[in-house]
Scaffold this motif. Structure first.
Motif, PDB file in Angstrom:
ATOM      1  N   VAL A  69      -4.571  70.501  74.229  1.00  0.00           N
ATOM      2  CA  VAL A  69      -5.658  70.189  75.169  1.00  0.00           C
ATOM      3  C   VAL A  69      -5.204  69.118  76.159  1.00  0.00           C
ATOM      4  O   VAL A  69      -5.465  69.219  77.365  1.00  0.00           O
ATOM      5  N   MET A  70      -4.497  68.124  75.668  1.00  0.00           N
ATOM      6  CA  MET A  70      -4.004  67.069  76.566  1.00  0.00           C
ATOM      7  C   MET A  70      -3.018  67.638  77.588  1.00  0.00           C
ATOM      8  O   MET A  70      -3.048  67.280  78.765  1.00  0.00           O
ATOM      9  N   GLY A  71      -2.163  68.549  77.144  1.00  0.00           N
ATOM     10  CA  GLY A  71      -1.221  69.189  78.067  1.00  0.00           C
ATOM     11  C   GLY A  71      -1.935  69.985  79.138  1.00  0.00           C
ATOM     12  O   GLY A  71      -1.545  69.962  80.302  1.00  0.00           O
ATOM     13  N   MET A  72      -2.999  70.683  78.749  1.00  0.00           N
ATOM     14  CA  MET A  72      -3.766  71.455  79.724  1.00  0.00           C
ATOM     15  C   MET A  72      -4.473  70.530  80.715  1.00  0.00           C
ATOM     16  O   MET A  72      -4.531  70.823  81.910  1.00  0.00           O
ATOM     17  N   ILE A  73      -5.002  69.424  80.219  1.00  0.00           N
ATOM     18  CA  ILE A  73      -5.651  68.451  81.110  1.00  0.00           C
ATOM     19  C   ILE A  73      -4.639  67.911  82.116  1.00  0.00           C
ATOM     20  O   ILE A  73      -4.930  67.808  83.316  1.00  0.00           O
ATOM     21  N   LEU A  74      -3.446  67.571  81.654  1.00  0.00           N
ATOM     22  CA  LEU A  74      -2.408  67.076  82.560  1.00  0.00           C
ATOM     23  C   LEU A  74      -2.045  68.127  83.609  1.00  0.00           C
ATOM     24  O   LEU A  74      -1.839  67.800  84.781  1.00  0.00           O
ATOM     25  N   ALA A  75      -1.970  69.379  83.187  1.00  0.00           N
ATOM     26  CA  ALA A  75      -1.638  70.452  84.133  1.00  0.00           C
ATOM     27  C   ALA A  75      -2.740  70.632  85.175  1.00  0.00           C
ATOM     28  O   ALA A  75      -2.460  70.912  86.341  1.00  0.00           O
ATOM     29  N   VAL A  76      -3.983  70.445  84.772  1.00  0.00           N
ATOM     30  CA  VAL A  76      -5.103  70.634  85.691  1.00  0.00           C
ATOM     31  C   VAL A  76      -5.230  69.468  86.673  1.00  0.00           C
ATOM     32  O   VAL A  76      -5.527  69.671  87.849  1.00  0.00           O
ATOM     33  N   ILE A  77      -4.991  68.241  86.200  1.00  0.00           N
ATOM     34  CA  ILE A  77      -5.183  67.091  87.097  1.00  0.00           C
ATOM     35  C   ILE A  77      -3.976  66.806  87.989  1.00  0.00           C
ATOM     36  O   ILE A  77      -4.109  66.090  88.974  1.00  0.00           O
ATOM     37  N   SER A  78      -2.820  67.373  87.692  1.00  0.00           N
ATOM     38  CA  SER A  78      -1.646  67.083  88.524  1.00  0.00           C
ATOM     39  C   SER A  78      -1.840  67.492  89.980  1.00  0.00           C
ATOM     40  O   SER A  78      -1.444  66.739  90.873  1.00  0.00           O
ATOM     41  N   PRO A  79      -2.451  68.647  90.297  1.00  0.00           N
ATOM     42  CA  PRO A  79      -2.681  68.950  91.719  1.00  0.00           C
ATOM     43  C   PRO A  79      -3.610  67.935  92.402  1.00  0.00           C
ATOM     44  O   PRO A  79      -3.448  67.658  93.587  1.00  0.00           O
TER      45      PRO A  79
END
Length: 159
Positions: A69-79
């Motif tokens: 879940v943390m990895g997905m959050i990081l992927a979503v907020i990077s843009p």
């Protein structure tokens, strides 16, 4: 370039692709490297904590279940971070685009409109300095009216 302060907003976010593109590439590279190093650290920690009893695939599955879940959050907020960085870069790149255009006009023997940067732009003092130089050059040209030399024309066209 003289504009009403209320209506003066840049319509393009990417005003200097070379500079802002370099910034985006650097941000993406650092972001990916940081994420990879965190993943490597967590994977190594996972492997050491279980005494190397799990297979590589089992370690990956455990890592995914713990931190996916943390990895997905990081992927979503990077843009969002990249977009915000481009917006910030617009505050120093945009003024340089305007500054460079005015310098080219001066080099071509033209009289540019006074340069005005936006409210939150960096390097506002440069616009004041450039406007003073442009006014001084205009005064000198009026007191000594001569056609700009071919060298000045070439300089203005090459940049």
């Amino acid at each position: 370039m003289s504009r009403n302060k209320k209506s003066y907003t840049r319509k393009r976010l990417f005003v200097d692709p070379r500079v802002q593109g370099s910034l985006v590439r650097q941000l993406v590279t650092h972001w990916c490297l940081a994420c990879f190093l965190v993943f490597l650290y967590l994977f190594t920690l996972q492997a050491f904590s279980d005494g190397f009893s799990m297979t590589f695939q089992e370690n990956l599955m455990a890592l995914w279940s713990d931190y996916g879940v943390m990895g997905m959050i990081l992927a979503v907020i990077s843009p969002v971070f990249i977009y915000d960085s481009i917006k910030l870069s617009n505050r120093f790149v945009g003024p340089m685009v305007s500054f460079r255009a005015a310098l080219r006009q001066l080099a071509a023997g033209e009289s540019p409109m006074p340069v005005r940067f936006r409210q939150n732009d960096f390097w506002k003092e440069l616009s004041h300095d450039l406007n003073k130089v442009a006014a001084e050059m205009q005064t000198l040209r009026e007191s000594n009216p001569a056609e700009p030399s071919d060298e000045h024309q070439e300089l203005a066209e090459t940049h």
